[in-house]
Structures are given as structure tokens and as C-alpha cells.
Design a protein around this motif. Structure first.
Motif, PDB file in Angstrom:
ATOM      1  N   GLY A  23      31.182   6.258   9.259  1.00  0.00           N
ATOM      2  CA  GLY A  23      30.689   5.084   9.971  1.00  0.00           C
ATOM      3  C   GLY A  23      29.612   5.445  10.982  1.00  0.00           C
ATOM      4  N   VAL A  24      28.675   4.542  11.168  1.00  0.00           N
ATOM      5  CA  VAL A  24      27.533   4.788  12.037  1.00  0.00           C
ATOM      6  C   VAL A  24      27.959   4.844  13.503  1.00  0.00           C
ATOM      7  N   ASN A 155      27.429  -0.146   7.299  1.00  0.00           N
ATOM      8  CA  ASN A 155      26.781   0.729   8.278  1.00  0.00           C
ATOM      9  C   ASN A 155      25.446   0.157   8.750  1.00  0.00           C
TER      10      ASN A 155
END
Length: 302
Positions: A23-24, A155
Motif C-alpha cells: 500500500g502507498v 493505491n
């Protein structure tokens, strides 16, 4: 956009774990706050999440205790996303979680449902989807084989509304969290399409006009590719709204490409409201696009 992310059951926990890993982050802060709820003790041990973020919930148990524990962490969220398979037990838990979270939170509660068309007849599948929609604010559908693409799309969407304090650069068309939530509709369901391209570091022997044309062409081709590879098959002609978000190297994102992409999506459904924007990532060696369609009414089963 910071999302409280809860995976329900084995499939939901796997995706929550994937978002925890891939995940970003913006300003070193993860945008997905990931948890998992399972009814299998062995699966609890296998999920790759912080031990405090994994919960064992026996079948037919009340979810209140788990919710109270998660909410006691005092994290900042702009919404919640529950991830579930279409199995009966996972759907039941997700419905209860969504119902109680909507009582507690002022922010919207989304459900990402991973659909497997095996071992469930279409009538029962529709009933379970209908229940998930009834007790959530927004329902996103994806096939199992489209999960990785869906994670890539999430994302990009999660970056919406976030400001990178180091880079401090605005996009061609700024898109924020309200644009995303306005693009999502409570009626029907939502599907996502995404495409990502690497961009060359050096571009020799090209005039500026040629380079601009190349970038514009690439953006339109990416949008077409995203539309061809949606997370689930639905009737786009029934969609009420759409959102196009580009992310990546700002030098590769052009206004001509953005407006050409909008024209293409508008041509798919002239009654659909199309929102759009971009999120620049300086020095990135890629460009990504997400195309979201929401308010779809018709599900297509193979």
C-alpha cells in the motif's frame, strides 16, 4: 485519503495483508490502516499483519468487541473499506461490521467484494451482493483474478487529496477526496480499471511537438486499456458517474492527453458525469491511470 481497511475471512485478510505490504505511503504515513478478522485459528497465524491487528472471531459471534478494539487506536481515517469474499459466512460478518461502523463513523463505509463464480449459483450470488450493497455506502466488485490490478488502482485512488510535503507540486487538474466520494454512487455498484506504463528516461531526436503527441497518445491508450480490463464485467452504459485519475511523472501527463481521455470515456455513455484529475509524482519512471465507473446496475456473469 486514509482508509481504515479490514479484511474479512481468508480472502479479505490476504488482500488486507497485501495492502499492508504494498500500500502507498505519503509523508511516510501508510494510507491503508490494515486489519484482519478470521474465523479459522490457523489462518490467523498465517496472515502477515501486525499481531495486534489480527482478530479471531468464532462463527456467529458479535463483532462489537473487535470494532471497539480497532476504534480505540485513535487513528485518523477519511473512510472505511471492508474487504470480503462472497462466501456466506464472510458476507454475514461484513454486513454486521458495516452496519455497526456506519453507526459510529461520519465517514463513508465501502465494501470491496471479491467475487468467485464457483460453487455459488447466480441467484444466491445476487442476493449476497444485494445485502452488501444495502448495508454499505459504496460497493466495489472485483473478480479474484483482478485483485492485483484492483490493489494497484486503490493505491492510485488513495493518493487523491494527499499532499506530499517534500515534493509540493500540484497536478494539471487537482483532484481531492470529495471528487472521489462524489464519483461513487450509492445506487448500483462500482468497478475499477487500471493501466500502468514505464516511461523512458531519455528521449533522443524528438521535437517538442512529437514528444507531446507521444505522451498524449500514451495516455489515451492507457485509458482504453483500463476500460478493457475492468475489475468486474458490468454494463458501462448504465453507469451514472466516472472518475479518471492519472498518477506518475508530471512531465508525462499532458492536458491534451487528459481531455482526449475524457472525450473517450464520455463517448461510452453520454449521460454519465465524468470527473478527472491527476496526482504528480516527480521523477517517477511510470505513469498510471485508474478509470472508475459507478452506479452500474447490471452484472454480467460468464
Amino acid at each position: 485519503m486514509r482508509l481504515l481497511t479490514i479484511g474479512v475471512g481468508t480472502k479479505g485478510a490476504e488482500i488486507s495483508s497485501l495492502l499492508h505490504k504494498k500500500g502507498v505511503k505519503v509523508n511516510r504515513i501508510p494510507l491503508f490502516r490494515c486489519y484482519a478478522i478470521l474465523n479459522d485459528i490457523e489462518h490467523v497465524g498465517r496472515v502477515k499483519l501486525n499481531e495486534r491487528n489480527k482478530f479471531y472471531l468464532p462463527k456467529n459471534s458479535d463483532v462489537t468487541g473487535v470494532i471497539n478494539e480497532i476504534m480505540s487506536r485513535y487513528e485518523i481515517h477519511e473512510g472505511a473499506m471492508l474487504i470480503t469474499s462472497v462466501s456466506e459466512e464472510d458476507v454475514n460478518v461484513t454486513v454486521e461490521l458495516s452496519r455497526k461502523l456506519r453507526e459510529i463513523l461520519d465517514d463513508p463505509v465501502m465494501v470491496l467484494c471479491v467475487l468467485s463464480l464457483k460453487d455459488v449459483d447466480s441467484g444466491e450470488l445476487r442476493n449476497r451482493i444485494r445485502r452488501l450493497k444495502e448495508f454499505s455506502d459504496y460497493l466495489i466488485l472485483t473478480r479474484e483474478e483482478s485483485v492485483n490490478g484492483c490493489v494497484e488502482a486503490l493505491n492510485v485512488l488513495a493518493r487523491v487529496g494527499e499532499i506530499d510535503l517534500k515534493r509540493r507540486i500540484a497536478g494539471e487538474v487537482v483532484v481531492d477526496t470529495s471528487d472521489l466520494f462524489n464519483a461513487l454512487t450509492r445506487d448500483g455498484f462500482t468497478v475499477l480499471g487500471q493501466s500502468k506504463r514505464s516511461v523512458p528516461i531519455f528521449k533522443f531526436f524528438m521535437k517538442r511537438s512529437q514528444l507531446l503527441a507521444l505522451r498524449t497518445q500514451r495516455m489515451v491508450e492507457m485509458v482504453k486499456d483500463a476500460v478493457r480490463n475492468l475489475s468486474f464485467d458490468g454494463d458501462i452504459e448504465s453507469a451514472k458517474s466516472s472518475l479518471i485519475v492519472f498518477a506518475g511523472n508530471p512531465d508525462e501527463i499532458t492536458m491534451d492527453g487528459l481531455f482526449a481521455s475524457i472525450s473517450f470515456v464520455e463517448g461510452l455513455n453520454e449521460d454519465m458525469v465524468v470527473r478527472y484529475g491527476d496526482y504528480p509524482i516527480p521523477k517517477a519512471r511510470f505513469v498510471s491511470v485508474v478509470v472508475l465507473f459507478s452506479g452500474l446496475r447490471k452484472i454480467k456473469f460468464d
